[in-house]
Write an enzyme that holds these catalytic residues in place. Sequence first.
Site, PDB file in Angstrom:
ATOM      1  N   ASP A 247       0.539  -0.717   0.494  1.00  0.00           N
ATOM      2  CA  ASP A 247      -0.070  -0.146   0.101  1.00  0.00           C
ATOM      3  C   ASP A 247       0.680   1.036  -0.445  1.00  0.00           C
ATOM      4  OD1 ASP A 247      -3.563   0.703   1.401  1.00  0.00           O
ATOM      5  OD2 ASP A 247      -2.042   2.212   0.806  1.00  0.00           O
ATOM      6  N   SER A 248       0.713   2.970  -0.508  1.00  0.00           N
ATOM      7  CA  SER A 248       0.952   3.821  -0.587  1.00  0.00           C
ATOM      8  C   SER A 248       0.685   4.442   0.580  1.00  0.00           C
ATOM      9  CB  SER A 248       0.992   4.325  -1.697  1.00  0.00           C
ATOM     10  OG  SER A 248      -0.538   4.472  -1.544  1.00  0.00           O
ATOM     11  N   ASP A 297      -7.312  -4.714  -5.178  1.00  0.00           N
ATOM     12  CA  ASP A 297      -8.519  -4.129  -4.482  1.00  0.00           C
ATOM     13  C   ASP A 297      -7.996  -2.490  -4.955  1.00  0.00           C
ATOM     14  OD1 ASP A 297     -10.927  -3.321  -3.621  1.00  0.00           O
ATOM     15  OD2 ASP A 297     -10.412  -3.991  -1.045  1.00  0.00           O
ATOM     16  N   CYS A 337     -13.681  -0.734  -7.682  1.00  0.00           N
ATOM     17  CA  CYS A 337     -14.539   0.347  -6.523  1.00  0.00           C
ATOM     18  C   CYS A 337     -15.113   1.118  -8.004  1.00  0.00           C
ATOM     19  CB  CYS A 337     -14.371   0.108  -5.643  1.00  0.00           C
ATOM     20  SG  CYS A 337     -13.066   1.429  -5.842  1.00  0.00           S
TER      21      CYS A 337
HETATM   22  N1  SAH Z   1      -8.463  -3.509   0.567  1.00  0.00           N
HETATM   23  C1  SAH Z   1      -8.698  -3.402   1.471  1.00  0.00           C
HETATM   24  C2  SAH Z   1      -9.071  -1.596   0.673  1.00  0.00           C
HETATM   25  C3  SAH Z   1      -8.204  -1.177   0.340  1.00  0.00           C
HETATM   26  S1  SAH Z   1      -8.701   0.445  -0.400  1.00  0.00           S
HETATM   27  C4  SAH Z   1      -9.421  -3.383   2.265  1.00  0.00           C
HETATM   28  O1  SAH Z   1      -9.496  -4.832   2.190  1.00  0.00           O
HETATM   29  O2  SAH Z   1      -9.638  -2.609   4.118  1.00  0.00           O
HETATM   30  C5  SAH Z   1      -7.877   1.363  -1.972  1.00  0.00           C
HETATM   31  C6  SAH Z   1      -6.046   1.418  -0.978  1.00  0.00           C
HETATM   32  O3  SAH Z   1      -5.435   1.352  -2.372  1.00  0.00           O
HETATM   33  C7  SAH Z   1      -6.542   2.309  -0.037  1.00  0.00           C
HETATM   34  O4  SAH Z   1      -5.551   1.505   1.687  1.00  0.00           O
HETATM   35  C8  SAH Z   1      -4.491   3.268  -0.021  1.00  0.00           C
HETATM   36  O5  SAH Z   1      -3.726   3.904   0.027  1.00  0.00           O
HETATM   37  C9  SAH Z   1      -4.258   2.297  -1.512  1.00  0.00           C
HETATM   38  N2  SAH Z   1      -3.440   3.163  -2.526  1.00  0.00           N
HETATM   39  C10 SAH Z   1      -3.828   4.372  -3.395  1.00  0.00           C
HETATM   40  N3  SAH Z   1      -3.036   4.350  -4.611  1.00  0.00           N
HETATM   41  C11 SAH Z   1      -2.354   2.953  -4.663  1.00  0.00           C
HETATM   42  C12 SAH Z   1      -0.851   2.987  -5.351  1.00  0.00           C
HETATM   43  N4  SAH Z   1      -0.762   3.885  -6.359  1.00  0.00           N
HETATM   44  N5  SAH Z   1      -0.731   1.799  -4.873  1.00  0.00           N
HETATM   45  C13 SAH Z   1      -0.163   1.489  -3.834  1.00  0.00           C
HETATM   46  N6  SAH Z   1      -1.003   1.189  -2.638  1.00  0.00           N
HETATM   47  C14 SAH Z   1      -2.151   2.223  -3.182  1.00  0.00           C
END
Ligand code: SAH
Length: 393
Positions: A247-248, A297, A337
């Site tokens: 995650d970022s 996701d 989503c």
């Molecule tokens: N799967 C998670 C929800 C994901 S929400 C659950 O079950 O709770 C999407 C996530 O993507 C967020 O936490 C956001 O910080 C991350 N994100 C957004 N852009 C990103 C990128 N380019 N690389 C890595 N993470 C990213």
Amino acid sequence: MKSIRLRAGKERSLLRRHPWVFEGSIASGKADAGETVRVDAADGGFLAWGSCSPASAIRVRAWSFDQAERIDAAFFARRIARAVAMRERLAIPSDACRLVHGEADGLPGLVVDRYGDTLSAQFLAAGVERWKPVIADALLAATGCTRLYERSDASVRGLEGLEHATGWLRGEGETALTIREHGWRLTVDVAEGHKTGYYLDQRDNRRRFAELVRQFGSKRVLNCYSYTGGFSVAALAGGAEQVTSVDSSGPALERAAAHVALNGFDPARHEALDADVNATLRRLLDAGQRFDAIVLDPPKFAPTAAHAERAARAYKDINRLALLLLEPGGLLLTFSCSGGVDASLFHKIVAGAGLDAGVDGYLLERLEAAPDHPTTINFPEGEYLKGLAILKQ
Ligand code: SAH
């Protein structure tokens, strides 16, 4: 009561109980932000009661299609009680759930999640903004909760001409909470977390992932866009040996690591990578790493259909890389989503990714949001989360 009259032919959508009136459909009439208006057809016939939002292209959101219904505190109490009762009947395997899901619950622009004894709400349209104190009282009365935190800091507030607003609306105290989802314990901070604190819509898919990991004996798991590691805990619960969360968001990853320990798993089985997913997938591929199961996701790449083309390329790219990183027989759970990408388009995008990767897969299951995030039959726009479970050939 102010009234708004539609242009000829523009009554069709309200007659089908679709709750939005766009700016371009209106012949005459105006009102203040959040004010209740009567919406009439061009011939003067009653169509709906709604709330006006002068700043928004969605100029009116319907409260009710029943001419006899009054929009008052009792109306909000009825709608909220109905929404809460529906969730009680779902027997949700968690003490956290979505209690009010906007348009689907007849409360356009209102999102309310329950985390144990605490409510966390987003007021995302002028109508619910105007009725905020009434709605807050009705929510406490319907749930028995004593605390309600406001998280009206979503960017869509801007489209309604509303500033961000956050903080306790009712009650006070700690914003950090622990919830139980399936058998797992997870922590949520209603002040700091994304949206209202957590992604409850993926609850059932997290459990399904645990089951599939167990069924297929997946050992090495990659959880992309992990947020606080819900799918990572699920993988460990399903028997995975080694899980990597990407995650970022640094704070989200710290919480993911804490969740591994909180649920009694050896921290050595989990690795957290604070990095961009796309770049990480490429790096892992170049390094010759392979996985038995991957979750994708991502955040909303296409908020509306206008962004669909660019989003399609982004979805295709990560899905292609994930399919290449999987061992033969490996499991991919891939989600979108984006409201602007429907289920059939998403399927086509993933099919394209498979073609480019030169791999095929069995489509095991189609996935969607948990049922406390309902879609109604008259509001297909409400359907936003779609996913595919794929077994690589
Ligand atoms: N799967 C998670 C929800 C994901 S929400 C659950 O079950 O709770 C999407 C996530 O993507 C967020 O936490 C956001 O910080 C991350 N994100 C957004 N852009 C990103 C990128 N380019 N690389 C890595 N993470 C990213």
